[in-house]
Scaffold this active site. Structure first.
Site, PDB file in Angstrom:
ATOM      1  N   ASP A   1      10.259  26.955 -32.427  1.00 13.86           N
ATOM      2  CA  ASP A   1      11.097  27.381 -33.470  1.00 13.86           C
ATOM      3  C   ASP A   1      10.430  27.122 -34.754  1.00 13.86           C
ATOM      4  OD1 ASP A   1      13.704  27.806 -34.482  1.00 13.86           O
ATOM      5  OD2 ASP A   1      13.822  25.550 -34.882  1.00 13.86           O
TER       6      ASP A   1
ATOM      7  N   ASP B   1      14.300  21.723 -32.267  1.00 12.52           N
ATOM      8  CA  ASP B   1      14.631  20.512 -32.817  1.00 12.52           C
ATOM      9  C   ASP B   1      16.354  20.638 -32.980  1.00 12.52           C
ATOM     10  OD1 ASP B   1      14.840  22.417 -35.069  1.00 12.52           O
ATOM     11  OD2 ASP B   1      14.878  20.555 -36.547  1.00 12.52           O
TER      12      ASP B   1
ATOM     13  N   CYS C   1       0.732  -1.294   0.145  1.00 12.00           N
ATOM     14  CA  CYS C   1      -0.076   0.027   0.179  1.00 12.00           C
ATOM     15  C   CYS C   1       0.657   1.043   0.099  1.00 12.00           C
ATOM     16  CB  CYS C   1      -0.990   0.143   1.198  1.00 12.00           C
ATOM     17  SG  CYS C   1      -0.159   0.073   2.871  1.00 12.00           S
TER      18      CYS C   1
ATOM     19  N   ASP D   1      18.443  25.378 -30.097  1.00 14.94           N
ATOM     20  CA  ASP D   1      17.224  25.548 -29.077  1.00 14.94           C
ATOM     21  C   ASP D   1      17.358  25.007 -27.828  1.00 14.94           C
ATOM     22  OD1 ASP D   1      15.605  26.307 -31.274  1.00 14.94           O
ATOM     23  OD2 ASP D   1      15.593  24.310 -32.228  1.00 14.94           O
TER      24      ASP D   1
ATOM     25  N   CYS E   1       3.644   1.487   2.768  1.00 13.80           N
ATOM     26  CA  CYS E   1       4.909   0.843   2.558  1.00 13.80           C
ATOM     27  C   CYS E   1       5.706   1.740   1.450  1.00 13.80           C
ATOM     28  CB  CYS E   1       4.250  -0.739   1.781  1.00 13.80           C
ATOM     29  SG  CYS E   1       3.348  -1.536   2.766  1.00 13.80           S
TER      30      CYS E   1
END
Length: 865
Positions: free
Chosen positions: A456, A658, A17, A662, A20
């Site tokens: 971008d 990409d 649970c 960036d 724990c």
């Protein structure tokens, strides 16, 4: 000198649970040398960041053992040399083991629990009594039989008692502690009742013995509690197993065998034995076993499993291939460059696994509640017992025990502990299936609260590579005339614009320049190209170079100006002093960019386009896709500064890019989103990776985040609401109204509350992204052509296609979409009854392109008129 931080993954045993989970996490985090510990109840695992000292690992294992649990570290080595690659452990295997274990436990529980319930409750429900155990004369035999059956049920479910009392002795009670105390209390009280019966019968007091049997035996409660909770745990294990389906599916993508060349011969070996540098052979229909580079042959490779792109990609010598992709046609040999844990598929699996093991901020709030939940429930149960014995019904131990046990068994820390990780796991895996890799649960949560997306331009909104978009022909010049000269000249150049012209010529008129002879080739700096083609003096370049060569562009100047106004580069071509035409080249907008922006706007998200390009080009692109703000001419550090400025204004910002330039902005943003086809630096800096390089997936990722967070809030509401309502009822708050709660009903409710939470999370597998927020802008990829006598206007031709294979309206829709996707095509109408398609096509749209589009959709063109 500071030691390098390392990460290790542990399998944790004994957790049942949220209490724990909290205890294990606190124990591990308290060890010297540990910087961070993240425990996942759903996966029974822990991610640990530590100082790299092996002694720290030993100390962590010891600390978790002292807390009452078990920890086993996994191996996470990388393979970069000629050695066997470690295999991933399929979570489906562990899930199936858990289901089998719970099923066996349930079967054993039912074998003894059902007779126990029948013996105890049968007489009250009017069921036929068991001969030899019926009537007052056999009541002692019936009581002893119930005792033995209860002992058997408790033995089958002994794990609740061993773990429950173990954690209780360690000062960290968990759900098992509640179950163990509740069941043991009922059993102990019933055992006292058996002795009361025996004592009464020994004194020939049959009435007292019968009274003890009726009011002091709760063996059925002690056993049925365990049966019902085990039943709930079985269904929970089955539901939890389904959350691992995506990771298992990813692992299943990897082929089990590979064909390698050893000693000049082809041999089949397990994929795990492929080493870097091995020569691997892949035939049609086979999966690529590892990442590598094609060294011989060619093939059409289906990469949809990795990128999500539906169309196969042609591969030839020098091209890279990715493991788990499938060769649909052809044959090739490749050299393995990444194996085992270094392959693209392995990295994807690792990203998904790490994301599902991480914790979202909202989960940490649930952890804090779970950390005190069980002790509070124990306190409430004790208060309930004392209140009923001393105040409400003085001296009635049976009633007091009944209410106290009900409080213990109806309280459900499991639902609280599973509320968040189940939704995070399913949401993350659902994203992976859609080509969206979310690196952490925190990123998954944060994405749902974004109000600004910064994109971008190059490679994100646009394709990132230039291509021919327009062709303007001078009077008397045909398209073939222009393409022959242009292709022959540009093949000598290495400029990206030259590649675009050659690619277009190869598509529209294959081999048009095959026999052309090019001599005296010269590149004019800042101007263009000059050469002799088949004995004719040819010039290609900008207007300035044409003016310097005395070439009259009067008939084409308006077209060139119009192209420049649209942020396209006009390339003029001339032969022997006469203009042939103008070719427009541009980094075109991706077909899905405008729709992606529209979807973001419909979600209430503002969009900003950042680019290092000139302002004129940036605004032209922005007008095509509809972004809210344009920032042009920025350097990499200025991109990061713009994101920071937006954050200081109170915005929650995502950066989409990409490239290497960036990376600073991706790291600064609240959520960094990398286009999958981008650089490794950008991907490493990002929180989310879009494998398909589709800007539309930005909106999809945000929608997925919002759907996941909605599911988490529903789960947390249920878990908290359930306990807030059920615990007072179990205490007896509604007794004055005649409403009481039997411990067996409480046990059933407790078991199935966890099933409800997990099942609610599984609904995310059925989630689908929206199809669009608004009509998309017209894709700026249509080819406009001017022919003699029609300058400035595109000549459209009506064409009719005969199509085989259409069977229903869905087929009509597929063919329509395929034809509308061809550049330069409009007004498409497809008839199922006639099996024909009519359309208007520009002068640059060849019949072959139309035929290919239809065939790629799965149908056949039998004629074009």
């Amino acid at each position: 000198m500071a030691q390098t931080q390392r990460r290790e993954t542990f399998d944790i045993r004994g957790m049942t649970c949220a209490a724990c989970e909290a205890r294990v996490q606190r124990s591990a985090a308290a060890v010297k040398g540990v910087s961070e510990a993240s425990v996942n109840l759903l996966k029974n695992s822990m991610e640990l960041s530590y100082d790299g000292d092996p002694k720290t690992i030993d100390a962590v294992v010891a600390a978790i053992d002292r807390a009452g649990y078990g920890a086993v570290p996994r191996s996470t080595g990388r393979v970069t040399t000629r050695q066997k690659a470690p295999a991933f452990v399929d979570p489906k295997v562990n899930a199936q083991k858990a289901v089998r274990a719970r099923r066996n436990q349930l079967v054993g529980s039912l074998v003894f629990g059902v007779p126990l319930f029948y013996l105890a409750m049968g007489p009250m429900l009017g069921w036929p009594e068991v001969p030899g155990l019926d009537g007052m004369g056999n009541m002692m035999a019936a009581a002893v039989t119930q005792l033995l059956l209860a002992v058997c049920v408790m033995f089958v479910n002994r794990s609740y008692f061993t773990m429950g009392f173990k954690t209780l002795l360690h000062g960290s009670p968990n759900m098992d502690s509640l179950i163990a105390i509740g069941s043991a209390a009922s059993f102990g009280y019933s055992l006292v009742g058996v002795y009361q019966m025996a004592f009464a019968l020994g004194h020939m007091d049959v009435g007292a013995a019968h009274d003890a049997m009726m009011h002091a035996l709760f063996f059925d409660s002690a056993g049925t509690i365990l049966v019902l909770i085990t039943l709930g745990k079985y269904f929970e294990a089955r539901a939890k197993g389904k959350t691992t389906s995506s990771i298992s599916a990813l692992i299943d993508l990897a082929p089990k065998e590979a064909t390698v060349v050893r000693g000049g011969e082809e041999v089949k070996i397990p994929t795990g034995e492929v080493s870097v540098g091995d020569r691997v052979v892949v035939r049609a229909g086979e999966s690529v076993p590892v990442d590598g580079v094609v060294v011989e042959g060619s093939a059409s490779v289906d990469e949809s499993a990795i990128t999500g792109e539906p169309l196969p990609v042609e591969k030839a010598a020098g091209d890279t291939v990715t493991g788990a992709t499938v060769s649909r046609r052809g044959w090739f040999a490749m050299e393995a460059s990444a194996v085992g844990a270094d392959t693209t598929l392995a990295r994807i699996i690792r990203l998904v696994d790490e994301a599902t093991s991480s914790k979202a901020p909202i989960e940490r709030q649930a952890d804090r509640i779970a950390g005190v939940f069980v002790p509070v429930v124990l306190g409430i149960a004790a208060v309930t017992f004392v209140a009923w014995v001393a105040l409400l019904v003085p001296g009635d131990l049976a009633t007091a025990i009944n209410h106290a046990v009900s409080v213990l068994v109806i309280s459900c820390p499991c639902a609280l502990g599973l509320a968040t990780p189940t939704a995070v796991m399913v949401g993350t895996e659902r994203g992976a299936k859609a080509g969206i890799l979310v690196k952490s649960a925190e990123a998954l949560e944060t994405a749902g609260s974004l109000d600004t997306v910064v994109l971008d331009k190059t490679g994100t909104i646009t394709a990132g590579t230039p291509e021919v978009t327009d062709l303007r022909l001078a009077p008397g010049i045909t398209k073939r005339d222009l393409l022959r000269v242009a292709a022959a000249l540009e093949r000598k150049s290495e400029h990206p614009l030259a590649e675009a012209v050659c690619a277009y010529a190869d598509e529209e008129a294959p081999g048009v320049d095959a026999t052309a002879e090019v001599t005296d080739f010269t590149q004019v700096a800042g101007g263009g190209l000059v050469a002799t083609v088949d004995g004719h003096a040819v010039v290609a370049g900008n207007a300035r170079l044409m003016g310097q060569r005395g070439i009259d562009l009067t008939d084409l100047s308006a077209d060139a100006d119009a192209l420049a106004a649209q942020a396209k580069t006009p390339l003029s071509f001339a032969s022997d002093g006469r203009a042939l035409g103008v070719v427009g080249v541009a980094d075109v907008v991706k077909p899905t960019s405008a729709d992606a922006i529209a979807r973001l706007r419909a979600m209430g998200i503002r969009t900003v386009m950042l680019t290092g390009d000139q302002e004129r080009t940036a605004h032209a692109i922005a007008s095509q896709v509809g972004v809210d703000e344009v920032v042009a001419g920025v350097l990499p550090d200025q991109k990061e500064r713009k994101v920071h400025d937006l954050q200081r204004q109170g915005h929650r910002v995502a950066m989409v890019g990409d490239g290497i330039n960036d990376a600073p902005a991706l790291a600064r943003a609240d959520v960094g989103i990398a286009i999958g086809a981008g650089t490794d630096v950008a991907i490493e800096s990002a929180d989310v990776v879009l494998m398909r390089s589709d800007p539309g997936d930005v909106a999809t990722a945000i929608e997925l985040s919002r759907a996941t967070m909605r599911d988490i809030r529903q789960n947390l509401f249920w878990a908290l609401f359930y306990n807030a309502i059920c615990i007072p009822v179990a205490m007896g708050a509604l007794t004055p109204l005649g409403i009481t709660l039997n411990p067996m009903i409480g046990a059933a409710a407790m078991g199935f509350s966890s099933v409800f939470v997990v099942s609610n999370a599984l609904r995310l597998f059925a989630w689908r992204p929206s199809t669009g927020g608004a009509p998309a802008a017209t894709p700026p990829t249509a080819i406009a052509t001017s022919v003699e006598g029609k300058e400035g206007n595109e000549t459209m031709t009506t064409k009719t296609l005969d199509i085989e294979g259409m069977m229903c309206d869905h087929c009509v829709q597929h063919v329509t979409q395929a034809l509308e996707g061809v550049r330069g095509v409009k007004n498409v109408h497809v008839s199922l009854e006639d099996h024909k398609a009519t359309l208007e096509a520009g002068a640059l749209v060849s019949n072959k392109r139309l035929e290919n589009a239809v065939e790629d959709a799965g149908y056949k063109v039998t004629g074009i008129a």
